[in-house]
Design a protein around this motif. Sequence first.
Motif, PDB file in Angstrom:
ATOM      1  N   LYS A   1       7.283  10.197  -7.761  1.00 51.30           N
ATOM      2  CA  LYS A   1       7.974  10.835  -6.638  1.00 51.30           C
ATOM      3  C   LYS A   1       7.922   9.951  -5.393  1.00 51.30           C
ATOM      4  O   LYS A   1       8.897   9.864  -4.637  1.00 51.30           O
ATOM      5  N   HIS A   2       6.777   9.315  -5.170  1.00 46.14           N
ATOM      6  CA  HIS A   2       6.667   8.412  -4.021  1.00 46.14           C
ATOM      7  C   HIS A   2       7.681   7.281  -4.144  1.00 46.14           C
ATOM      8  O   HIS A   2       8.331   6.898  -3.162  1.00 46.14           O
TER       9      HIS A   2
ATOM     10  N   THR B   1       0.835  -1.199   0.000  1.00 46.71           N
ATOM     11  CA  THR B   1       0.000   0.000   0.000  1.00 46.71           C
ATOM     12  C   THR B   1       0.867   1.244   0.000  1.00 46.71           C
ATOM     13  O   THR B   1       1.855   1.321   0.740  1.00 46.71           O
ATOM     14  N   ILE B   2       0.507   2.203  -0.835  1.00 47.20           N
ATOM     15  CA  ILE B   2       1.207   3.484  -0.869  1.00 47.20           C
ATOM     16  C   ILE B   2       0.218   4.597  -0.565  1.00 47.20           C
ATOM     17  O   ILE B   2      -0.984   4.472  -0.814  1.00 47.20           O
ATOM     18  N   ARG B   3       0.712   5.671   0.005  1.00 53.25           N
ATOM     19  CA  ARG B   3      -0.141   6.836   0.297  1.00 53.25           C
ATOM     20  C   ARG B   3       0.299   8.005  -0.573  1.00 53.25           C
ATOM     21  O   ARG B   3       1.476   8.392  -0.576  1.00 53.25           O
ATOM     22  N   ILE B   4      -0.643   8.547  -1.322  1.00 47.07           N
ATOM     23  CA  ILE B   4      -0.387   9.691  -2.202  1.00 47.07           C
ATOM     24  C   ILE B   4      -1.213  10.873  -1.720  1.00 47.07           C
ATOM     25  O   ILE B   4      -2.445  10.775  -1.598  1.00 47.07           O
ATOM     26  N   ASN B   5      -0.564  11.974  -1.428  1.00 45.36           N
ATOM     27  CA  ASN B   5      -1.266  13.220  -1.108  1.00 45.36           C
ATOM     28  C   ASN B   5      -1.232  14.107  -2.344  1.00 45.36           C
ATOM     29  O   ASN B   5      -0.245  14.771  -2.620  1.00 45.36           O
ATOM     30  N   ARG B   6      -2.338  14.071  -3.079  1.00 46.04           N
ATOM     31  CA  ARG B   6      -2.397  14.751  -4.372  1.00 46.04           C
ATOM     32  C   ARG B   6      -3.231  16.042  -4.237  1.00 46.04           C
ATOM     33  O   ARG B   6      -4.439  15.988  -3.964  1.00 46.04           O
ATOM     34  N   PRO B   7      -2.612  17.208  -4.390  1.00 48.57           N
ATOM     35  CA  PRO B   7      -3.360  18.461  -4.294  1.00 48.57           C
ATOM     36  C   PRO B   7      -4.475  18.518  -5.340  1.00 48.57           C
ATOM     37  O   PRO B   7      -4.364  17.932  -6.425  1.00 48.57           O
ATOM     38  N   ALA B   8      -5.532  19.202  -5.028  1.00 45.91           N
ATOM     39  CA  ALA B   8      -6.659  19.338  -5.952  1.00 45.91           C
ATOM     40  C   ALA B   8      -6.191  19.943  -7.265  1.00 45.91           C
ATOM     41  O   ALA B   8      -5.372  20.870  -7.289  1.00 45.91           O
ATOM     42  N   GLY B   9      -6.717  19.398  -8.361  1.00 45.00           N
ATOM     43  CA  GLY B   9      -6.372  19.929  -9.675  1.00 45.00           C
ATOM     44  C   GLY B   9      -5.131  19.303 -10.290  1.00 45.00           C
ATOM     45  O   GLY B   9      -4.706  19.714 -11.378  1.00 45.00           O
ATOM     46  N   THR B  10      -4.523  18.323  -9.631  1.00 50.33           N
ATOM     47  CA  THR B  10      -3.339  17.647 -10.196  1.00 50.33           C
ATOM     48  C   THR B  10      -3.650  16.169 -10.414  1.00 50.33           C
ATOM     49  O   THR B  10      -4.529  15.598  -9.785  1.00 50.33           O
ATOM     50  N   ARG B  11      -2.923  15.542 -11.330  1.00 54.42           N
ATOM     51  CA  ARG B  11      -3.117  14.138 -11.643  1.00 54.42           C
ATOM     52  C   ARG B  11      -2.473  13.253 -10.563  1.00 54.42           C
ATOM     53  O   ARG B  11      -1.481  13.643  -9.937  1.00 54.42           O
ATOM     54  N   HIS B  12      -3.029  12.045 -10.394  1.00 51.88           N
ATOM     55  CA  HIS B  12      -2.476  11.125  -9.395  1.00 51.88           C
ATOM     56  C   HIS B  12      -1.145  10.539  -9.838  1.00 51.88           C
ATOM     57  O   HIS B  12      -0.303  10.206  -9.031  1.00 51.88           O
TER      58      HIS B  12
ATOM     59  N   THR C   1      10.561   7.309  -5.660  1.00 53.59           N
ATOM     60  CA  THR C   1      11.904   7.822  -5.422  1.00 53.59           C
ATOM     61  C   THR C   1      12.192   7.946  -3.927  1.00 53.59           C
ATOM     62  O   THR C   1      13.295   7.658  -3.462  1.00 53.59           O
ATOM     63  N   GLU C   2      11.176   8.359  -3.177  1.00 54.89           N
ATOM     64  CA  GLU C   2      11.335   8.518  -1.734  1.00 54.89           C
ATOM     65  C   GLU C   2      11.226   7.194  -0.981  1.00 54.89           C
ATOM     66  O   GLU C   2      11.807   7.039   0.096  1.00 54.89           O
ATOM     67  N   HIS C   3      10.482   6.227  -1.550  1.00 49.90           N
ATOM     68  CA  HIS C   3      10.263   4.928  -0.906  1.00 49.90           C
ATOM     69  C   HIS C   3      10.521   3.827  -1.935  1.00 49.90           C
ATOM     70  O   HIS C   3       9.580   3.203  -2.443  1.00 49.90           O
ATOM     71  N   PRO C   4      11.790   3.580  -2.252  1.00 49.86           N
ATOM     72  CA  PRO C   4      12.108   2.659  -3.352  1.00 49.86           C
ATOM     73  C   PRO C   4      11.605   1.235  -3.160  1.00 49.86           C
ATOM     74  O   PRO C   4      11.307   0.551  -4.141  1.00 49.86           O
ATOM     75  N   SER C   5      11.479   0.765  -1.915  1.00 50.90           N
ATOM     76  CA  SER C   5      10.983  -0.602  -1.725  1.00 50.90           C
ATOM     77  C   SER C   5       9.505  -0.723  -2.084  1.00 50.90           C
ATOM     78  O   SER C   5       9.006  -1.832  -2.326  1.00 50.90           O
ATOM     79  N   ASP C   6       8.785   0.412  -2.110  1.00 50.55           N
ATOM     80  CA  ASP C   6       7.370   0.412  -2.481  1.00 50.55           C
ATOM     81  C   ASP C   6       7.128   1.132  -3.805  1.00 50.55           C
ATOM     82  O   ASP C   6       6.032   1.648  -4.060  1.00 50.55           O
ATOM     83  N   ALA C   7       8.136   1.169  -4.661  1.00 50.77           N
ATOM     84  CA  ALA C   7       7.973   1.794  -5.967  1.00 50.77           C
ATOM     85  C   ALA C   7       6.997   0.994  -6.822  1.00 50.77           C
ATOM     86  O   ALA C   7       6.950  -0.235  -6.757  1.00 50.77           O
ATOM     87  N   VAL C   8       6.208   1.691  -7.620  1.00 51.57           N
ATOM     88  CA  VAL C   8       5.223   1.064  -8.498  1.00 51.57           C
ATOM     89  C   VAL C   8       5.853   0.846  -9.864  1.00 51.57           C
ATOM     90  O   VAL C   8       6.541   1.718 -10.393  1.00 51.57           O
ATOM     91  N   PHE C   9       5.590  -0.339 -10.451  1.00 46.48           N
ATOM     92  CA  PHE C   9       6.144  -0.666 -11.753  1.00 46.48           C
ATOM     93  C   PHE C   9       5.035  -1.108 -12.701  1.00 46.48           C
ATOM     94  O   PHE C   9       3.951  -1.506 -12.269  1.00 46.48           O
TER      95      PHE C   9
ATOM     96  N   ASP D   1       3.233   8.826 -14.841  1.00 44.87           N
ATOM     97  CA  ASP D   1       3.501  10.191 -15.303  1.00 44.87           C
ATOM     98  C   ASP D   1       4.903  10.603 -14.889  1.00 44.87           C
ATOM     99  O   ASP D   1       5.310  10.362 -13.739  1.00 44.87           O
ATOM    100  N   PHE D   2       5.624  11.223 -15.812  1.00 47.15           N
ATOM    101  CA  PHE D   2       6.984  11.659 -15.512  1.00 47.15           C
ATOM    102  C   PHE D   2       6.962  12.695 -14.397  1.00 47.15           C
ATOM    103  O   PHE D   2       6.269  13.709 -14.474  1.00 47.15           O
ATOM    104  N   GLN D   3       7.684  12.409 -13.317  1.00 48.24           N
ATOM    105  CA  GLN D   3       7.771  13.259 -12.133  1.00 48.24           C
ATOM    106  C   GLN D   3       6.401  13.529 -11.516  1.00 48.24           C
ATOM    107  O   GLN D   3       6.185  14.551 -10.862  1.00 48.24           O
TER     108      GLN D   3
END
Length: 426
Positions: A328-329, A296-307, A331-339, A321-323
Amino acid sequence: ALPISHLWAHSWPMAAALLEKRLAALEHLGHEEEEAEEEHGPVRSKSKKGSRAVSKKRKKKGGGREGGAEGVDEAPDPFGHGPLTEVDLSASSPDEELGDEGTERLREALIGKVASLRRLNLRRAGLGVGGYREVGLLVMQCPALEELVMSNNNAGSDSLKGEFSEAIDHARSLKVLELQGCGLYDEGIEPLCSVMERFDEALRPVVGVKTLNLGTNYLTAKGARRLSSMLATNWKLEELDLADNNLMQEGGKELAVGLVANKGRLHRLNASQNKLKVDGAKPLFDVFCAKDAKFTIRINRPAGTRHGFVLGPKLVVTGLDFQGWVEKHGTEHPSDAVFTGDRIIDVNGHTEEDAMVNELTVGEALDVTLTRDGVCMEYLDICYNNLTSKGAEELRALVGMEKQGSMMGNQLRFDGGSRVVFLNAE
């Protein structure tokens, strides 16, 4: 005596004498190639039959060629043709050990001759810390090296520091590393773990080792904790042998944490003879039984931006999506990186596809659970861990109830025998 193809020898009176013969053969090889190139141009070999190997050979009974000195075998073709692909200087007695000085001589003699070397076997070669350093310097000259055997060279916890670990860091072709019985202890594996946990900007591991043997190295729970951290970000390693250490119950638990974070990329684990008992063996057993890696990953996505997910049918990830927030998640948590290939199965507690899509569209705080289907361990050996008959039966009962694994002797077989657990009461 050593064949650089089929060169045989008989007696091993002293390691120094053996080394002199080996180095003389190598020097002769270099002169022959230079003369051949001057006369005919570079010699290129396209078949494995033409490759050379430097190694010791079994002695032959009887006299040598034309009744000469006893112990010299007949060698119809001492050198052969083609690149040097294997060096086997493993020893079976102290008289055959190269030692640090001999390893330095060997490295110097091999300069310029190891561009095609694929296997280097220095098992029980009597190496100290200086010998490991020389091997590191030699490996740095071997861009094609695939297998390095250093087992039974007990030089202590400083063995892998400096040049040796740097060489592993640069050995992009290395697939097999054997360090069994090297007296490393917990502190000694730190340099190796440091290079094996590294990854590049695309989150790909820098070191390509697939098989690692660290058996009989006095590793404890502390060492298991360090290996666990390494496994969390190493996605190349497929087989790990930790047999005959001292991991104990706590070490088994620590190792299981790393295996969960590893998400099934490690296919084979030997944790036998580690005094795990049931408390330490069961967490490893549970990881084996999990056929899919979920996280499980947690994404805090500001309103008006893509997930940041690029999704296909059934919410399978086809890209990021690039960057974006997901990248970004990672990069900060490589063991939980999505592929690519991961599949979303839960978003903020919703499991229906339409509801998950809606949450991804409007939600700002996103708890996203993904699964990596079919990624799991294939082999686990937890024999001789003081499980007792009661403990062994407890694990077998779990298998029978939850996975319907077939029990054959001390083997628990799954999926038609393609996945196996070895366990016993001892």
